[in-house]
Design a protein around this motif. Sequence first.
Motif, mmCIF file in Angstrom:
data_model
loop_
_atom_site.group_PDB
_atom_site.id
_atom_site.type_symbol
_atom_site.label_atom_id
_atom_site.label_comp_id
_atom_site.label_asym_id
_atom_site.label_seq_id
_atom_site.Cartn_x
_atom_site.Cartn_y
_atom_site.Cartn_z
ATOM 1 N N GLY A 73 -40.031 -38.825 -20.389
ATOM 2 C CA GLY A 73 -40.578 -40.020 -19.750
ATOM 3 C C GLY A 73 -40.277 -40.097 -18.269
ATOM 4 O O GLY A 73 -40.529 -41.117 -17.638
ATOM 5 N N ALA A 74 -39.729 -39.012 -17.712
ATOM 6 C CA ALA A 74 -39.382 -38.996 -16.288
ATOM 7 C C ALA A 74 -39.456 -37.566 -15.765
ATOM 8 O O ALA A 74 -39.549 -36.612 -16.537
ATOM 9 N N THR A 75 -39.399 -37.415 -14.443
ATOM 10 C CA THR A 75 -39.436 -36.078 -13.829
ATOM 11 C C THR A 75 -38.067 -35.636 -13.320
ATOM 12 O O THR A 75 -37.948 -34.562 -12.733
ATOM 13 N N SER A 76 -37.050 -36.440 -13.555
ATOM 14 C CA SER A 76 -35.729 -36.155 -12.987
ATOM 15 C C SER A 76 -35.095 -34.877 -13.527
ATOM 16 O O SER A 76 -34.189 -34.327 -12.909
ATOM 17 N N GLU A 77 -35.546 -34.395 -14.691
ATOM 18 C CA GLU A 77 -34.993 -33.162 -15.239
ATOM 19 C C GLU A 77 -35.938 -31.975 -15.093
ATOM 20 O O GLU A 77 -35.662 -30.893 -15.615
ATOM 21 N N CYS A 78 -37.061 -32.151 -14.405
ATOM 22 C CA CYS A 78 -37.973 -31.026 -14.177
ATOM 23 C C CYS A 78 -37.261 -29.948 -13.365
ATOM 24 O O CYS A 78 -36.661 -30.235 -12.325
ATOM 25 N N ALA A 79 -37.344 -28.704 -13.804
ATOM 26 C CA ALA A 79 -36.579 -27.620 -13.178
ATOM 27 C C ALA A 79 -37.301 -26.945 -12.029
ATOM 28 O O ALA A 79 -36.673 -26.299 -11.194
ATOM 29 N N TYR A 80 -38.627 -27.085 -11.949
ATOM 30 C CA TYR A 80 -39.412 -26.365 -10.946
ATOM 31 C C TYR A 80 -39.876 -27.325 -9.853
ATOM 32 O O TYR A 80 -40.697 -28.210 -10.094
ATOM 33 N N LEU A 81 -39.325 -27.101 -8.645
ATOM 34 C CA LEU A 81 -39.492 -28.056 -7.544
ATOM 35 C C LEU A 81 -40.113 -27.378 -6.332
ATOM 36 O O LEU A 81 -40.108 -26.157 -6.199
ATOM 37 N N LYS A 82 -40.626 -28.202 -5.408
ATOM 38 C CA LYS A 82 -41.266 -27.666 -4.201
ATOM 39 C C LYS A 82 -40.294 -26.868 -3.352
ATOM 40 O O LYS A 82 -40.627 -25.819 -2.811
ATOM 41 N N SER A 83 -39.078 -27.379 -3.195
ATOM 42 C CA SER A 83 -38.062 -26.670 -2.428
ATOM 43 C C SER A 83 -36.704 -27.266 -2.760
ATOM 44 O O SER A 83 -36.613 -28.295 -3.445
ATOM 45 N N LYS A 84 -35.666 -26.640 -2.251
ATOM 46 C CA LYS A 84 -34.315 -27.141 -2.501
ATOM 47 C C LYS A 84 -34.114 -28.501 -1.844
ATOM 48 O O LYS A 84 -33.406 -29.364 -2.372
ATOM 49 N N THR A 85 -34.730 -28.705 -0.701
ATOM 50 C CA THR A 85 -34.572 -29.970 0.022
ATOM 51 C C THR A 85 -35.630 -31.000 -0.366
ATOM 52 O O THR A 85 -35.412 -32.187 -0.217
ATOM 53 N N GLU A 86 -36.783 -30.514 -0.870
ATOM 54 C CA GLU A 86 -37.864 -31.409 -1.276
ATOM 55 C C GLU A 86 -37.985 -31.325 -2.797
ATOM 56 O O GLU A 86 -38.779 -30.552 -3.345
ATOM 57 N N ALA A 87 -37.165 -32.130 -3.486
ATOM 58 C CA ALA A 87 -37.036 -32.024 -4.939
ATOM 59 C C ALA A 87 -38.182 -32.734 -5.657
ATOM 60 O O ALA A 87 -37.983 -33.652 -6.450
ATOM 61 N N ILE A 88 -39.392 -32.282 -5.376
ATOM 62 C CA ILE A 88 -40.592 -32.841 -5.993
ATOM 63 C C ILE A 88 -41.128 -31.830 -7.004
ATOM 64 O O ILE A 88 -41.354 -30.674 -6.669
ATOM 65 N N PRO A 89 -41.340 -32.240 -8.257
ATOM 66 C CA PRO A 89 -41.806 -31.288 -9.271
ATOM 67 C C PRO A 89 -43.168 -30.680 -8.930
ATOM 68 O O PRO A 89 -44.062 -31.354 -8.430
ATOM 69 N N ILE A 90 -43.293 -29.374 -9.199
ATOM 70 C CA ILE A 90 -44.565 -28.678 -9.042
ATOM 71 C C ILE A 90 -45.525 -29.179 -10.127
ATOM 72 O O ILE A 90 -45.199 -29.185 -11.312
ATOM 73 N N LYS A 91 -46.755 -29.591 -9.698
ATOM 74 C CA LYS A 91 -47.714 -30.137 -10.659
ATOM 75 C C LYS A 91 -49.112 -29.533 -10.551
ATOM 76 O O LYS A 91 -49.997 -29.911 -11.317
ATOM 77 N N ASP A 92 -49.322 -28.605 -9.606
ATOM 78 C CA ASP A 92 -50.667 -28.101 -9.353
ATOM 79 C C ASP A 92 -50.658 -26.569 -9.331
ATOM 80 O O ASP A 92 -50.181 -25.955 -8.372
ATOM 81 N N ALA A 93 -51.198 -25.957 -10.389
ATOM 82 C CA ALA A 93 -51.203 -24.500 -10.491
ATOM 83 C C ALA A 93 -52.184 -23.851 -9.529
ATOM 84 O O ALA A 93 -52.129 -22.635 -9.318
ATOM 85 N N SER A 94 -53.084 -24.636 -8.933
ATOM 86 C CA SER A 94 -54.050 -24.072 -7.982
ATOM 87 C C SER A 94 -53.442 -23.862 -6.601
ATOM 88 O O SER A 94 -54.033 -23.180 -5.758
ATOM 89 N N LYS A 95 -52.255 -24.428 -6.360
ATOM 90 C CA LYS A 95 -51.576 -24.242 -5.075
ATOM 91 C C LYS A 95 -50.700 -23.002 -5.169
ATOM 92 O O LYS A 95 -49.527 -23.066 -5.533
ATOM 93 N N ALA A 96 -51.294 -21.867 -4.828
ATOM 94 C CA ALA A 96 -50.655 -20.570 -5.043
ATOM 95 C C ALA A 96 -49.309 -20.440 -4.339
ATOM 96 O O ALA A 96 -48.304 -20.063 -4.944
#
Length: 459
Positions: free
Chosen positions: A233-256
């Motif tokens: 119910g949350a993204t706080s445990e998502c392991a795959y992030l944009k960067s170490k400093t930008e802890a935003i979960p990856i959600k778009d497989a089209s962004k190579a």
Amino acid sequence: MKKIINTAFGLLVFCMVCWGFFSCRSGVNEERFILSFIATSEGGRLIATSKNGEITSGSKLAKGTQIEFEAIANPGYESGEWTGATKDQNDKAKASLTINSDITVSVQFNNIVPNNFVMVSPPKEGIIGKNVDYDVPGDDEDEKTWNKGVFVQDRKVKLSLYAIAKYELTYRLWKEVYDWAVDNGYIFINKGVEGSEGVEGDAPTEGKNLPVTKITWRDVVVWCNAYTEKNTGATSECAYLKSKTEAIPIKDASKASECDGVYFDKTRKGFRLPTEAEWELAARWQGENATNAESYGSVYLTRVNSASGATLPVPDEKIGLPQGKTYADLNNETKRVAVYNRWYDGSEWQEVEPAIDGVLDVGSKDPNALGLFDMSGNVYEFCFDVYNGDPKIDDAEYKDGEFVVDPQGNKHSTAQIPGRVRRGGAFANKATYSIVGARNEQAPHLANNRIGFRLACSL
């Protein structure tokens, strides 16, 4: 004489009064209460301490005594609900109370290993790599190197506690999460296929548990985050992030570039791919069983020329027959645990009978020592790592002293688009592709009907 007796009696009474007064003051007649404490499951134990040190359950303690509790969880468990004591707001494994009555304190230990996952407890002293001095499939020395796994000579690896799925991910679960994810802002390139012959994006077939295929590594990374969010119910445990400093979960497989440059936060507990070292340890693990295995430190690992869970090597031109065994014996043992389409009979390659013309339902073969199915054959399985022929080329990034700790793969690749590791072999391959030492790669933007994946998570 009478005067002496009276004086002595008076002194005795005085001393008794004084003793009573000071003994009450010193706590001899203090009110005391019984403290009992228990763990309500087998997942750990409780420790109780006061300012005077550790206390055993059933002790009698003076009113007002302050007690601190600590819940010591076993691997794969965590402390949950407390009864009888006040839980620490900052550490759920700790609680406290002040004794005012007889009381029993308890804590519930919760199993944190997901359903249909197996916990893997790597040796605390690490895995000590060693030279492979027996026959390994391969036409030349280069190919032999590729077939010797990641625990190579002079490499010392330490891995943290983790869990890995018993089965390759089924199309049924893929489709359920995929549909939810699309409705919640996730973007994929591929819809996935049921087994090797399904129609992309179709509803799952009733009664079948075929693995998902025709998905890219980028799709899988995004799907893992979606499954984590759907499950928690949350993204706080998502392991795959944009960067170490930008802890935003990856959600778009089209962004190579975003997917290929993903930051993997291994401390997060969400669903993810195993690293290559985690995959190989799980495929080869035999614990204290030395059958067809070698000692790597304190643990026995299946020989790299064998399928996961097999007690004999695969049949191959390069493999010497064990004493008293035939090529048919080797094939029957490999076939017991792996799905592949050809085997070597001592003179040529033969089709497996009955013929294998596609993937089978997950769990169709026998499991390995950990209870994992299809670690060899059926479909290749993605790992997180960027592939390099030398598994230790970037170990400096993960070094702690003499050990490589929780390596996440290589950063160097000769490919324009760095390939990602795939392991385990597939239904359309010869038996030799299913050995636990075989390493291979797949470009992160390509999909086919011979590759799927298996989930893992940190504990």
